[in-house]
Design a protein around this motif. Structure first.
Motif, short mmCIF file in Angstrom:
data_model
loop_
_atom_site.label_atom_id
_atom_site.label_comp_id
_atom_site.label_asym_id
_atom_site.label_seq_id
_atom_site.Cartn_x
_atom_site.Cartn_y
_atom_site.Cartn_z
N THR A 1 0.82 -1.21 0.00
CA THR A 1 0.00 0.00 0.00
C THR A 1 0.86 1.26 0.00
OG1 THR A 1 -1.80 -1.14 1.17
CG2 THR A 1 -1.79 1.28 1.25
N THR A 2 1.87 1.28 0.86
CA THR A 2 2.71 2.48 0.95
C THR A 2 3.78 2.50 -0.13
OG1 THR A 2 4.28 1.43 2.48
CG2 THR A 2 2.36 2.56 3.44
N SER A 3 4.20 1.31 -0.56
CA SER A 3 5.27 1.11 -1.55
C SER A 3 6.59 1.74 -1.12
CB SER A 3 4.87 1.63 -2.94
OG SER A 3 4.86 3.04 -2.99
N ARG A 4 6.73 1.97 0.19
CA ARG A 4 7.96 2.56 0.72
C ARG A 4 8.46 1.77 1.92
NH1 ARG A 4 9.51 7.44 -1.07
NH2 ARG A 4 8.07 8.53 -2.45
N MET A 5 9.77 1.82 2.13
CA MET A 5 10.35 1.22 3.32
C MET A 5 9.98 2.05 4.54
SD MET A 5 12.04 -1.53 2.51
CE MET A 5 13.34 -1.81 3.72
N PRO A 6 9.82 1.41 5.70
CA PRO A 6 9.47 2.18 6.90
C PRO A 6 10.61 3.09 7.32
CG PRO A 6 10.01 -0.10 7.47
CD PRO A 6 9.96 -0.03 5.97
N MET A 7 10.25 4.14 8.07
CA MET A 7 11.26 5.04 8.62
C MET A 7 11.86 4.41 9.87
SD MET A 7 11.45 7.59 6.60
CE MET A 7 12.42 8.70 7.60
N THR A 8 13.06 4.86 10.22
CA THR A 8 13.73 4.35 11.41
C THR A 8 12.94 4.74 12.66
OG1 THR A 8 15.83 4.75 10.28
CG2 THR A 8 15.92 4.24 12.62
N PRO A 9 12.62 3.77 13.51
CA PRO A 9 11.90 4.11 14.74
C PRO A 9 12.81 4.85 15.71
CG PRO A 9 12.53 1.80 14.78
CD PRO A 9 12.90 2.32 13.41
N GLY A 10 12.21 5.49 16.70
CA GLY A 10 13.01 6.27 17.64
C GLY A 10 13.59 5.47 18.77
#
Length: 272
Positions: free
Chosen positions: A254-263
């Motif tokens: 759905t997003t077609s993107r890799m997730p961002m780094t969590p904090g």
């Protein structure tokens, strides 16, 4: 590997669980492999269901369903110490090169940079992505890097799919056959978010179209009634974990993107 006699060659002492190097022997054929018996697993409070061996096999099934061959052939079978995971050994280049003698002098070869490595803080190799700056055991500043390599990018996507909680640099192997393989998937596929990996170089970036197409197909197989993949996986992980796997795949598509780094604690520690 499935039916040959497992002959124990030695043990990998640095592993946190019992990890044995074996030859699987059937007639005149021998295949070098790694054998992790279930009885040698250290219990984990946050992975109470099933076995680590079963999670390794389930991770392999997902990799194969994607057609990516990131994880070496992995099976669950009986062995000298009871049931366990058996995985094909990956032959890699020796990292220690011999000195070269030139005109009576000895020249040491340049240090080889691994696909995932630590470098001096002011030296990020060309073609590498900087992930984390830290201080080494000697108090010197270093930077954790990994190669900007499509073979690694495919592994990074797989780690998100598997919810890999332990992708260390030492779990990335470059085989003599030119493939890049990931090993040690015993703490994957939890329904809660536990992603910890050193492969954060593509965080927030678009997933390549050919990998997205494979993810779409995987997602269809996971939800298709009677498809053998979900049935195979249910023999190793819980129903909730299979459902969570399908949801992670759907989110990526759905997003077609890799997730961002969590904090919080985005990489395993130590990273190797």
């Amino acid at each position: 590997m499935r039916t040959g006699e497992l002959v124990i060659i030695g043990r990998i002492p640095s592993a946190s669980n019992a990890t044995l190097v074996c030859d699987a022997v059937l007639g005149e054929t021998e295949v070098r492999c790694v054998y992790k018996p279930v009885r040698g697993e250290v219990p984990l409070w946050d992975f109470p269901d099933g076995t680590l061996a079963g999670r390794e096999v389930a991770s392999y099934l997902v990799s194969e369903a994607l057609g990516w061959s990131v994880i070496p052939t992995t099976v669950l079978r009986d062995g000298p110490l009871g049931p366990g995971m058996v995985q094909r050994w990956v032959d890699t280049a020796d990292n220690e090169e011999h000195p070269v003698h030139v005109g009576g002098a000895t020249e040491l070869p340049s240090p080889r940079i691994e696909l995932v490595d630590l470098c001096p803080a002011d030296t990020v190799p060309v073609g590498y992505k900087a992930i984390l700056r830290a201080i080494d055991a000697g108090g010197e500043p270093v930077v954790l890097v990994h190669a900007d390599d499509p073979r690694l990018q495919r592994m990074a996507v797989l780690d998100v799919v598997l919810n890999n909680a332990d992708r260390k640099g030492g779990h990335v192997l470059e085989g003599l056959d030119g493939g890049v393989y990931g090993v040690d998937h015993g703490i994957c596929l939890h329904p809660d978010d536990k992603l910890r990996t050193v492969l954060w170089g593509w965080a927030g970036e678009q997933i390549p179209a050919h990998l997205l197409a494979d993810l779409v197909e995987l997602g269809e197989h996971l939800v298709a009634p009677g498809h053998p993949l979900a049935e195979e996986l249910s023999g190793h992980i819980t129903e909730d974990e299979v459902l969570a796997l399908a949801e992670r795949v759907d989110d990526l598509v759905t997003t077609s993107r890799m997730p961002m780094t969590p904090g919080h604690r985005p990489i395993p520690w130590p990273p190797f």
